[in-house]
Every structure is written in structure tokens, then in C-alpha cells.
Write an enzyme that holds these catalytic residues in place. Sequence first.
Site, PDB file in Angstrom:
ATOM      1  N   HIS A  26      35.955  21.917 -38.749  1.00 36.82           N
ATOM      2  CA  HIS A  26      34.580  21.997 -38.436  1.00 36.82           C
ATOM      3  C   HIS A  26      34.262  23.264 -38.883  1.00 36.82           C
ATOM      4  O   HIS A  26      33.811  24.138 -37.814  1.00 36.82           O
ATOM      5  CB  HIS A  26      33.583  20.904 -37.630  1.00 36.82           C
ATOM      6  CG  HIS A  26      33.992  19.826 -37.535  1.00 36.82           C
ATOM      7  ND1 HIS A  26      34.945  19.528 -36.781  1.00 36.82           N
ATOM      8  CD2 HIS A  26      32.860  19.068 -37.929  1.00 36.82           C
ATOM      9  CE1 HIS A  26      34.500  17.570 -37.145  1.00 36.82           C
ATOM     10  NE2 HIS A  26      33.274  17.499 -37.302  1.00 36.82           N
ATOM     11  N   LEU A 116      28.788  14.205 -28.176  1.00 33.95           N
ATOM     12  CA  LEU A 116      26.818  14.613 -28.078  1.00 33.95           C
ATOM     13  C   LEU A 116      26.838  14.446 -27.344  1.00 33.95           C
ATOM     14  O   LEU A 116      26.363  13.357 -26.752  1.00 33.95           O
ATOM     15  CB  LEU A 116      26.912  14.937 -29.595  1.00 33.95           C
ATOM     16  CG  LEU A 116      27.758  15.309 -31.118  1.00 33.95           C
ATOM     17  CD1 LEU A 116      26.445  15.581 -32.713  1.00 33.95           C
ATOM     18  CD2 LEU A 116      27.940  16.506 -30.678  1.00 33.95           C
ATOM     19  N   ARG A 358      28.447  -3.557  -0.172  1.00 34.18           N
ATOM     20  CA  ARG A 358      27.886  -2.654  -0.447  1.00 34.18           C
ATOM     21  C   ARG A 358      26.936  -2.166   1.053  1.00 34.18           C
ATOM     22  O   ARG A 358      27.087  -0.518   1.406  1.00 34.18           O
ATOM     23  CB  ARG A 358      26.585  -2.949  -0.774  1.00 34.18           C
ATOM     24  CG  ARG A 358      25.168  -3.915  -0.638  1.00 34.18           C
ATOM     25  CD  ARG A 358      24.013  -4.123  -1.799  1.00 34.18           C
ATOM     26  NE  ARG A 358      22.986  -4.760  -0.861  1.00 34.18           N
ATOM     27  CZ  ARG A 358      21.920  -5.268  -1.179  1.00 34.18           C
ATOM     28  NH1 ARG A 358      21.122  -3.950  -1.705  1.00 34.18           N
ATOM     29  NH2 ARG A 358      20.745  -6.027  -0.275  1.00 34.18           N
ATOM     30  N   SER A 385      18.772  -0.095  -2.978  1.00 32.01           N
ATOM     31  CA  SER A 385      20.175  -0.955  -3.350  1.00 32.01           C
ATOM     32  C   SER A 385      21.165  -0.831  -3.339  1.00 32.01           C
ATOM     33  O   SER A 385      21.508  -1.784  -2.684  1.00 32.01           O
ATOM     34  CB  SER A 385      19.405  -1.582  -4.870  1.00 32.01           C
ATOM     35  OG  SER A 385      17.940  -1.872  -5.011  1.00 32.01           O
ATOM     36  N   GLU A 412      21.103   6.813 -15.686  1.00 29.06           N
ATOM     37  CA  GLU A 412      22.736   6.163 -15.316  1.00 29.06           C
ATOM     38  C   GLU A 412      23.783   6.934 -16.198  1.00 29.06           C
ATOM     39  O   GLU A 412      24.376   7.804 -15.724  1.00 29.06           O
ATOM     40  CB  GLU A 412      23.077   4.678 -15.509  1.00 29.06           C
ATOM     41  CG  GLU A 412      22.094   4.267 -14.841  1.00 29.06           C
ATOM     42  CD  GLU A 412      20.491   3.836 -15.451  1.00 29.06           C
ATOM     43  OE1 GLU A 412      20.069   2.775 -14.539  1.00 29.06           O
ATOM     44  OE2 GLU A 412      20.204   3.956 -16.012  1.00 29.06           O
ATOM     45  N   HIS A 462      25.859  -5.139  -6.860  1.00 34.34           N
ATOM     46  CA  HIS A 462      25.765  -6.297  -7.538  1.00 34.34           C
ATOM     47  C   HIS A 462      26.306  -6.347  -8.357  1.00 34.34           C
ATOM     48  O   HIS A 462      25.974  -6.567  -9.635  1.00 34.34           O
ATOM     49  CB  HIS A 462      24.335  -5.582  -7.860  1.00 34.34           C
ATOM     50  CG  HIS A 462      22.756  -5.940  -6.549  1.00 34.34           C
ATOM     51  ND1 HIS A 462      23.228  -5.051  -5.976  1.00 34.34           N
ATOM     52  CD2 HIS A 462      21.783  -5.614  -6.363  1.00 34.34           C
ATOM     53  CE1 HIS A 462      21.939  -4.369  -4.905  1.00 34.34           C
ATOM     54  NE2 HIS A 462      21.769  -5.561  -5.477  1.00 34.34           N
ATOM     55  N   ASP A 470      17.051 -12.200 -10.752  1.00 40.23           N
ATOM     56  CA  ASP A 470      17.141 -11.670 -11.900  1.00 40.23           C
ATOM     57  C   ASP A 470      17.442 -11.862 -12.874  1.00 40.23           C
ATOM     58  O   ASP A 470      17.070 -11.280 -14.498  1.00 40.23           O
ATOM     59  CB  ASP A 470      17.483 -10.354 -11.538  1.00 40.23           C
ATOM     60  CG  ASP A 470      16.889  -9.459 -10.489  1.00 40.23           C
ATOM     61  OD1 ASP A 470      15.444  -9.817 -10.487  1.00 40.23           O
ATOM     62  OD2 ASP A 470      16.906  -8.202 -10.099  1.00 40.23           O
TER      63      ASP A 470
END
EC number: 2.2.1.1
Length: 665
Positions: A26, A116, A358, A385, A412, A462, A470
Amino acid sequence: MSSRKQLANAIRALSMDGVQKANSGHPGAPMGMADIAEVLWRSHLNHNPQNPNWADRDRFVLSNGHGSMLIYSLLHLSGYELSIDDLKNFRQLHSKTPGHPEYGYAPGIETTTGPLGQGITNAVGMAIAEKALAAQFNKPGHDIVDHFTYVFMGDGCLMEGISHEACSLAGTLGLGKLIAFWDDNGISIDGHVEGWFSDDTPKRFEAYGWHVIPAVDGHDADAINAAIEAAKAETSRPTLICTKTIIGFGSPNKAGSHDCHGAPLGNDEIKAAREFLGWEHAPFEIPADIYAAWDAKQAGASKEAAWNEKFAAYAKAYPAEAAEYKRRVAGELPANWEAATSEIIANLQANPANIASRKASQNALEAFGKLLPEFMGGSADLAPSNLTMWSGSKSLTAEDASGNYIHYGVREFGMTAIINGIALHGGFVPYGATFLMFMEYARNAMRMAALMKVQNIQVYTHDSIGLGEDGPTHQPVEQIASLRMTPNMSTWRPCDQVESAVAWKLAIERKDAPSALIFSRQNLAQQPRSAEQVANIAKGGYILKDCAGQPELILIATGSEVELAVAAYEQLSAEGKAVRVVSMPSTDAFDKQDAAYREAVLPAAVTKRIAIEAGIADFWYKYVGFGGRIIGMTSFGESAPAGELFKLFGFTTENVVKQAKELLA
């Protein structure tokens, strides 16, 4: 003295020539950003080519990594150990100059970029690390941590969603030492971007709380210099410098079009560009006066020497802090680490607790955190959580960056790539957290951590259909397998508080790779173990329950399913069956053991095997063979109480015993 334009043209020439020789690459971005790079690198960047790892150097990140000949040219011209032959080997096997900049190949490459948006996000992490280290170590009159993070990025980086996640948080945290240059050339692969990228980028960044310097001529050295000076003077906000550039500047027939974005210019066009730029030198030929004007070795050595004097004065005034700073920047664990952590793990084994893994993870954080001032934790808005805060957690904010816990918000992907930047910067052991299901949003950043071999600890809670009501949108199925199949990723799914603590200990010790620590929502029974069994947890798989002599059946389980395997073992043993239970919290750790150990745990002669895991079933054939059985998931989950789901999908003692008897029949 060579003119600034000729110094920038050296970048253009090397970039044209490198791409042409490789017959791929490039050239457009390096040619378009050459003037900006010349001003930044020669007039502002604090770095030492003779010591690319100087702790207080400025960081430079090329987020638009496809323009890699730009940074390779800069490193070569400045005096780093990157020869003209290395530039001629651009994009060739085992060269120091791969197609996209890769961390660990050429000295001076701060991070691997190419996907990117991740470069700017890594840079946000580096700027957070700088601000936090400064807040933790600087004293009045002793600013030993004081450097900038500079980023080049293009339209593509700004179109990627991760740039929103990262730049939004950067504004909130007031990262005044972060300075980003937007290469506003209006071109992407498909052509002119106004058809698909019409954002008002300056207003967007103003809304994030950034200091924005709009409409800078990216080919006017004085304007660029003034913008950088203004950016450095703004200490409470990150700065976006909007530089209007011409992609492929200097190419008479291809500049300003997508034709020069991702393909060699061709020999005829390169000849025309040389004439247009007044560059009369042969391919890969740089005249001595240009080299002399670019050479940063002496200036860099002087800057580092001045910093060393500052640090010596700091060490005299604050000897304990100076020693701690050196330890942390070197990535060394505290001297008492091994003894203290071994005692913690032994105490956990001696004091059983039936808790969710957890919660066991949080207990490990509590115990280990007291030993590790370098911990830098966080969660994507799930701290209650994920249980990622411990008693020593202190929130890092714009006003007080001395904290050790970052509230990443629902970001995230951004969180994970920011943590890569924190790890690359040095001085911290960083971890983040989310539900295992949402590692999907962050997958590429974890892959980049594995590719770069950097420490990025992710807590994924979880972990299965045990999430229950859920439903399948939040219940992971194939995620654990995808993590395990990622090269250089260490993946752990512990069955109780002892395995959880061992997993944490190993993740903290593992400096050259990311770790995925996978924990349950529901309570799990603690397993009794001998000291030898506790030691064998680190091997990834070990015999938890055994029979006299050779077993006729082996049950292999992880995480919440280990207690299920143990219950089936007890029933089958009571009926006279010779059964072994292997707990396998980390398949990658087990696979690294020598053949003798693996044979001792899983003897080849014992072909009747059942793997039990509330994740995708297919992964386990490598351990049970086609003659074995797998009690696992072959579909997505359902919305219902966890107990009903485990029964529905066959995760019951009755089903394990039934499958075992059929296999033994």
C-alpha cells in the site's frame, strides 16, 4: 541542510520502492502522510533508536497498518536496526518487514496493526498506562513517567466500531497525552468515501470530549508543527489533529485516487513520481545528507541520558518507589510471589468451599491482589456479575488515575484491545471481564494478543447453559472451543476454588500470551485432593479419582461437569466398574506435557472414554477418539432454569452412568 520536503520524499521513495519490489502493498498512505511523519518524528518524538525499549519513550502507533512502509522507512531513516536490505525484503518470508507491522519483528514497532481500529485502541491503552503509572510513581519535582502516545489513523479506523468504543472512553478518562492524527484523504479501497463515510468527524470527537484541531494541511510542515504544539499544550483532553492529505502524494497520475491505495504504482508511474518530487536517486538509494538529517541516534541517546539522570535523582529521594518502578517495568513478579501463592492455594485446598467459580475467581483476586500493586483490572460493565473487584480495587478516573480498576462500560472489543495496549506499554498485569458469550465481540483483540504474545487476562463468567433463564442469546456453546483452538492462547475452565486459584496464578505468571479464565455462575462442589494432585493441576489435566489397577473407562470433564463425573464415578465404582476421572481444566496446558505424563493420565490402551462438558461436543474427539462418547452440546441452549436445562441436554448422573454402561457393554 536538506529541505523538509526532501526529507519527507525519502519516505515516499522508500515506500514506492518497497511496495514495487514486493509487487504488493500500500504506497498511498505512506506517501500521503510522509510530511506529517517527518515533522512528528524529527521535531517531536522522544525516542532512542539505540534502545527501542527505553521506558519513558514516546509511543508511536500506525493504526492504518497497511501503510507499513511508512513506519519501516521511519525506523530505517532514524537509525534503528532495520537495514536497507530489510526494506528490500518487505513482505517476504521471515523478514523483519512483514506486510503489516508486527510486534517483535522490527525494533520500534510498538504493536501489531492491520485489523483497522485496533491500533488507535491499543494506543488508548498505552495512554491509560502512562497516565496511571505517572499517578502512581511521579512525585513533586520528579516526573519520571512523562511521555506521549501518538497515533496515525485513516478513514477505515474511524469507520470501525471499535474506534467509537476506544475514543469515547479516552475522552471520558481525559487522556491528555494521547495525540491522534486523522489521515483525511477521502479515499478507501472502494473509492471516494463520501458515499459510505459522511460523518462530521471533528464534531464526533468533540462530543467525546476530545480537543479537536480541524482542517490542518497535511502537506504544510509549519501547519503540522503548530498543530502538534497545540496538542501537546492541552493536558486534560486527548487531541485529534485532522490532517487533510492527498493519498499517494507525488504520484502524478494516481495521487488522490484509490488506484494508489493497495497496489504498486508501477515502474512508469514511479519514474514519473521521482521527476515530480525532484527525487533523482536510484531505488532504495538515500543520499548521505538525507541520512544525516534523519539520524536520531545521538539525540535519542541524549534524551535517554537526561531521563536517566532524572531517575537517579528520583531513586535517591524515593529508593523504595524507584525499585518498585524498575521491577514493574521489567515485568518481574514480587520476590515473595512463589511462596505466598503456593501457601494461598494450599490453604484453599485445606478449607473447602462450595462456591461458584466466579466467586472463587474473586477470592483469588483478593488473595493475589494484595501481592500485586501492578494489577490493572476492569470489566465491560459487569463487575457485580463477573466479580472482578476486590477490596483493594480503586476506580481509575480522569481526575485520579492512581486507581487499579477501569470501568470499561459496555465495550467488550474496546476493553480487550485497550488491555493489549496496557500490556504492551508495560508496568501492569492487566485483566478484563465479560460474560463468556460476549467474548465474541472481542474475539479479534484476543487473537491479536495471542499473535503478539502479550499478557491479556480475560475473565469470562456465566460459562454455559448453567446461565439458565437468560436463554440462548447469553448461553455460550462454541466459545470455549474457539478459544482453545486459537494458537498461543491459554484457556482454563476450573472446577472449584483450588483450580481457579491455580489458573489465576499461571495466568499472572504467563507474560508471553493471553489467558482466558472461564468461570461458572452456579455453585460448584470442591474436590478433595492430595498435594500431588494440587501440583498436577498446573499440568492442565490430571487424575482426580482412580481405581485399583488399569481403568476400563475414563471420564474426562471440565468446570461444572467435574462434579457430575465424580458422582457417576462413585456410582459405577460401587457397582464394581474400574473407572478413572480426569479433570482437564486446560487442554492446551495438558497438550504441552511430555508423552509419558499424557500416557499416564490417558493410557492409549484405554479406549473407552467419555468427555463431559457443557460446551460444543465436537472439540472432544481428539481425547476420546471415534470409539468414545461425548456428553456435550450439539445445539444452542434454551431459556429455562439451569437445572431443567442440564437435565434436558443430558448433563445428569443418570445419563453419564447410562452412557458408561452402554460403552462398557
